[in-house]
Scaffold this motif. Structure first.
Motif, PDB file in Angstrom:
ATOM      1  N   SER A 161       0.831  -1.152   0.215  1.00 28.52           N
ATOM      2  CA  SER A 161       0.072   0.058   0.019  1.00 28.52           C
ATOM      3  C   SER A 161       0.729   0.989  -0.354  1.00 28.52           C
ATOM      4  N   GLY A 162      -0.353   2.221  -0.146  1.00 28.04           N
ATOM      5  CA  GLY A 162       0.851   3.920   0.115  1.00 28.04           C
ATOM      6  C   GLY A 162       1.438   3.877   1.854  1.00 28.04           C
ATOM      7  N   PRO A 163       1.697   5.194   1.973  1.00 31.48           N
ATOM      8  CA  PRO A 163       2.265   5.925   2.914  1.00 31.48           C
ATOM      9  C   PRO A 163       0.957   5.217   3.749  1.00 31.48           C
ATOM     10  N   GLN A 164       1.247   5.492   5.655  1.00 31.47           N
ATOM     11  CA  GLN A 164      -0.055   5.436   6.319  1.00 31.47           C
ATOM     12  C   GLN A 164       0.572   6.149   7.107  1.00 31.47           C
ATOM     13  N   ARG A 165      -0.673   6.105   8.581  1.00 28.75           N
ATOM     14  CA  ARG A 165      -0.290   7.246   9.180  1.00 28.75           C
ATOM     15  C   ARG A 165      -1.169   7.110  10.557  1.00 28.75           C
ATOM     16  N   TYR A 166      -0.461   7.385  11.698  1.00 28.94           N
ATOM     17  CA  TYR A 166      -0.896   6.895  13.058  1.00 28.94           C
ATOM     18  C   TYR A 166      -1.793   8.602  13.186  1.00 28.94           C
ATOM     19  N   VAL A 167      -2.143   8.224  13.985  1.00 28.19           N
ATOM     20  CA  VAL A 167      -3.240  10.317  13.840  1.00 28.19           C
ATOM     21  C   VAL A 167      -3.709   9.940  15.780  1.00 28.19           C
ATOM     22  N   VAL A 168      -4.039  10.613  16.093  1.00 32.19           N
ATOM     23  CA  VAL A 168      -4.190  10.515  17.728  1.00 32.19           C
ATOM     24  C   VAL A 168      -5.913  11.194  17.692  1.00 32.19           C
ATOM     25  N   VAL A 169      -6.759  10.911  18.563  1.00 35.72           N
ATOM     26  CA  VAL A 169      -8.430  11.076  18.251  1.00 35.72           C
ATOM     27  C   VAL A 169      -9.053  10.872  19.868  1.00 35.72           C
ATOM     28  N   ALA A 170     -10.017  11.782  19.773  1.00 34.84           N
ATOM     29  CA  ALA A 170     -10.864  10.980  21.100  1.00 34.84           C
ATOM     30  C   ALA A 170     -12.486  12.371  20.708  1.00 34.84           C
ATOM     31  N   SER A 171     -13.208  11.397  21.416  1.00 30.45           N
ATOM     32  CA  SER A 171     -14.535  12.152  21.350  1.00 30.45           C
ATOM     33  C   SER A 171     -14.871  13.957  21.724  1.00 30.45           C
ATOM     34  N   PRO A 172     -15.089  14.903  20.642  1.00 31.83           N
ATOM     35  CA  PRO A 172     -15.775  16.439  21.364  1.00 31.83           C
ATOM     36  C   PRO A 172     -15.897  16.106  23.154  1.00 31.83           C
ATOM     37  N   GLY A 173     -16.544  15.415  23.594  1.00 31.84           N
ATOM     38  CA  GLY A 173     -17.155  15.246  24.761  1.00 31.84           C
ATOM     39  C   GLY A 173     -15.965  15.511  25.795  1.00 31.84           C
ATOM     40  N   ALA A 176     -13.761  18.413  25.575  1.00 32.22           N
ATOM     41  CA  ALA A 176     -14.734  19.138  26.292  1.00 32.22           C
ATOM     42  C   ALA A 176     -14.615  19.263  28.121  1.00 32.22           C
ATOM     43  N   ARG A 177     -14.199  17.512  28.316  1.00 34.24           N
ATOM     44  CA  ARG A 177     -13.972  17.303  29.823  1.00 34.24           C
ATOM     45  C   ARG A 177     -12.676  17.531  30.445  1.00 34.24           C
ATOM     46  N   ARG A 178     -11.862  16.935  29.291  1.00 37.52           N
ATOM     47  CA  ARG A 178     -10.504  17.262  29.828  1.00 37.52           C
ATOM     48  C   ARG A 178      -9.854  18.060  29.780  1.00 37.52           C
ATOM     49  N   GLY A 179      -9.698  18.271  28.481  1.00 39.10           N
ATOM     50  CA  GLY A 179      -8.904  19.524  27.628  1.00 39.10           C
ATOM     51  C   GLY A 179      -8.462  18.634  26.683  1.00 39.10           C
ATOM     52  N   ARG A 180      -7.639  20.003  26.079  1.00 40.49           N
ATOM     53  CA  ARG A 180      -6.422  18.683  23.956  1.00 40.49           C
ATOM     54  C   ARG A 180      -5.720  19.337  24.653  1.00 40.49           C
ATOM     55  N   PRO A 181      -4.479  17.503  23.936  1.00 39.73           N
ATOM     56  CA  PRO A 181      -3.008  17.874  24.137  1.00 39.73           C
ATOM     57  C   PRO A 181      -3.285  18.290  23.054  1.00 39.73           C
ATOM     58  N   THR A 182      -1.306  18.824  23.004  1.00 42.58           N
ATOM     59  CA  THR A 182      -0.638  19.139  22.421  1.00 42.58           C
ATOM     60  C   THR A 182       1.136  18.929  22.068  1.00 42.58           C
ATOM     61  N   ARG A 232     -14.894   1.575  19.938  1.00 39.27           N
ATOM     62  CA  ARG A 232     -16.777   2.889  20.661  1.00 39.27           C
ATOM     63  C   ARG A 232     -16.092   3.471  21.707  1.00 39.27           C
ATOM     64  N   ALA A 233     -15.450   2.852  22.397  1.00 38.76           N
ATOM     65  CA  ALA A 233     -14.455   3.516  23.673  1.00 38.76           C
ATOM     66  C   ALA A 233     -14.284   4.930  23.200  1.00 38.76           C
ATOM     67  N   ALA A 234     -13.474   4.855  22.223  1.00 37.11           N
ATOM     68  CA  ALA A 234     -13.521   5.892  21.772  1.00 37.11           C
ATOM     69  C   ALA A 234     -14.471   7.279  21.300  1.00 37.11           C
ATOM     70  N   LEU A 235     -15.537   7.159  20.675  1.00 35.89           N
ATOM     71  CA  LEU A 235     -16.499   7.720  20.096  1.00 35.89           C
ATOM     72  C   LEU A 235     -17.156   7.894  22.078  1.00 35.89           C
ATOM     73  N   ASP A 236     -17.374   6.621  22.902  1.00 30.04           N
ATOM     74  CA  ASP A 236     -18.124   7.125  23.721  1.00 30.04           C
ATOM     75  C   ASP A 236     -17.827   8.237  25.100  1.00 30.04           C
ATOM     76  N   GLY A 237     -16.217   8.830  24.471  1.00 30.78           N
ATOM     77  CA  GLY A 237     -15.591   9.119  25.497  1.00 30.78           C
ATOM     78  C   GLY A 237     -15.040   9.091  26.419  1.00 30.78           C
ATOM     79  N   VAL A 238     -14.386   7.722  26.161  1.00 29.79           N
ATOM     80  CA  VAL A 238     -13.678   7.076  27.315  1.00 29.79           C
ATOM     81  C   VAL A 238     -11.976   7.637  27.632  1.00 29.79           C
ATOM     82  N   ALA A 256     -17.633  13.173  15.057  1.00 25.99           N
ATOM     83  CA  ALA A 256     -17.636  12.220  15.873  1.00 25.99           C
ATOM     84  C   ALA A 256     -16.473  12.080  16.905  1.00 25.99           C
ATOM     85  N   LEU A 257     -15.050  12.241  16.282  1.00 27.48           N
ATOM     86  CA  LEU A 257     -14.361  12.317  16.964  1.00 27.48           C
ATOM     87  C   LEU A 257     -13.516  12.927  16.292  1.00 27.48           C
ATOM     88  N   VAL A 258     -12.710  14.036  17.387  1.00 18.85           N
ATOM     89  CA  VAL A 258     -11.745  15.095  16.729  1.00 18.85           C
ATOM     90  C   VAL A 258      -9.798  14.456  16.645  1.00 18.85           C
TER      91      VAL A 258
END
Length: 303
Positions: A161-173, A176-182, A232-238, A256-258
């Motif tokens: 395949s072509g290049p792949q990429r890891y991403v870091v995601v979390a739900s909007p909820g 909002a509850r824990r803040g955004r890591p940078t 499912r856990a990521a979508l549920d904000g775990v 649904a995820l950021v």
């Protein structure tokens, strides 16, 4: 005394069928003298006369009639079998066994399996999904799939395949509850969704930006190798989930995820198909290799 070989029997059947040395010689593309010598050698090995021959005629003895009745059909079967085997060079068929890690199965092999089998209906595809490393030769596999750093030196490898990429995601909820890591080290203060390999190891999360590599071992609120559970856990904000972008691209697009820390998530080469170096590649594997090359070309044109 040595047993007769197939060439001796071919000569005998050709002469017995045509009852003529000259016609038999033309048929099997040999000389009359060579045929005569082979027939004499055959009779000496068997210890029995097979033909009575003069300058004008050839007649089978009782032993010759018996041998012809048993050998001629057998030689036809051998010829048919050889033709069938030769035909496999042209038509890909049989079982193709591939060992691959789950992400490669989910994101790379799954989309192309159906089209490949449609194009090659005589091939049966047997894909085993394993995260651990295996010896594909001793395991009876035709090929394996791994990422570049884990390929054996003595294998032939082609990009799957072509290049792949890891991403870091979390739900909007969650954000909002824990803040955004940078920064990767910010994850040490967050709940994360992580995976433990079959070996029992849970590797550090590794990030890179402009040549700087940072590894962190954040706390795991959930540990699972099951992608459906992790999604499912990521979508549920775990918690925060680091995974391949192929799993979460649609969820990020829909909101649904950021996606987080994108500047720390650089692309890397995708998986490779690898197989033992040998002179005769099995037809089903050769067909798959050619299909992958064409698939990648079409993917490139579509981008």
């Amino acid at each position: 005394m040595a047993e007769p070989d197939l060439r001796d029997l071919d000569v005998f059947v050709a002469v017995a069928r045509t009852r003529n040395f000259r016609r038999a010689a033309v048929e099997i593309r040999s000389s009359v003298s060579s045929l005569s010598q082979r027939l004499r050698d055959l009779e000496e090995r068997l210890g029995v006369r097979l033909m009575n021959r003069t300058t004008r005629s050839v007649a089978l003895t009782e032993a010759g009639e018996l041998l012809l009745s048993r050998v001629a059909p057998a030689l036809r079967d051998v010829g048919d079998a050889l033709e069938q085997v030769r035909g496999l060079r042209e038509v890909a068929s049989g079982r193709l066994r591939i060992n691959a890690p789950p992400p490669a199965v989910d994101l790379v092999l799954a989309p192309l399996a159906g089209p490949f089998l449609t194009q090659h209906p005589h091939v049966d595809l047997d894909v085993v999904s394993e995260s651990g490393f295996v010896d594909i030769v001793s395991g009876g596999y035709d090929a394996g799939v791994r990422y570049g750093e884990h390929l054996a030196q003595d294998m032939v490898a082609i990009p799957l395949s072509g290049p792949q990429r890891y991403v870091v995601v979390a739900s909007p909820g969650y954000i909002a509850r824990r803040g955004r890591p940078t920064h990767p080290k910010d994850l040490l203060d967050h709940d994360c969704i992580r995976a433990r390999y079959s070996s029992g190891v849970m590797h550090d999360l590794e990030f890179e930006r402009a040549g700087q590599v940072v590894k962190v071992d954040p706390p795991a609120k959930l540990i699972s190798t099951n992608m459906n559970l992790a999604m499912r856990a990521a979508l549920d904000g775990v918690g925060i989930w680091a995974t391949l972008d192929g799993y979460v691209g649609d969820a990020v697009k829909s909101g649904a995820l950021v996606s987080l820390m994108e500047d720390w998530c650089e692309p890397f080469p995708g998986p490779f198909l690898y197989y033992p170096s040998r002179r005769q590649t099995p037809p089903a594997l050769r067909a798959f290799i050619d299909f992958v090359a064409d698939w990648r070309k079409r993917e490139g044109r579509g981008k």
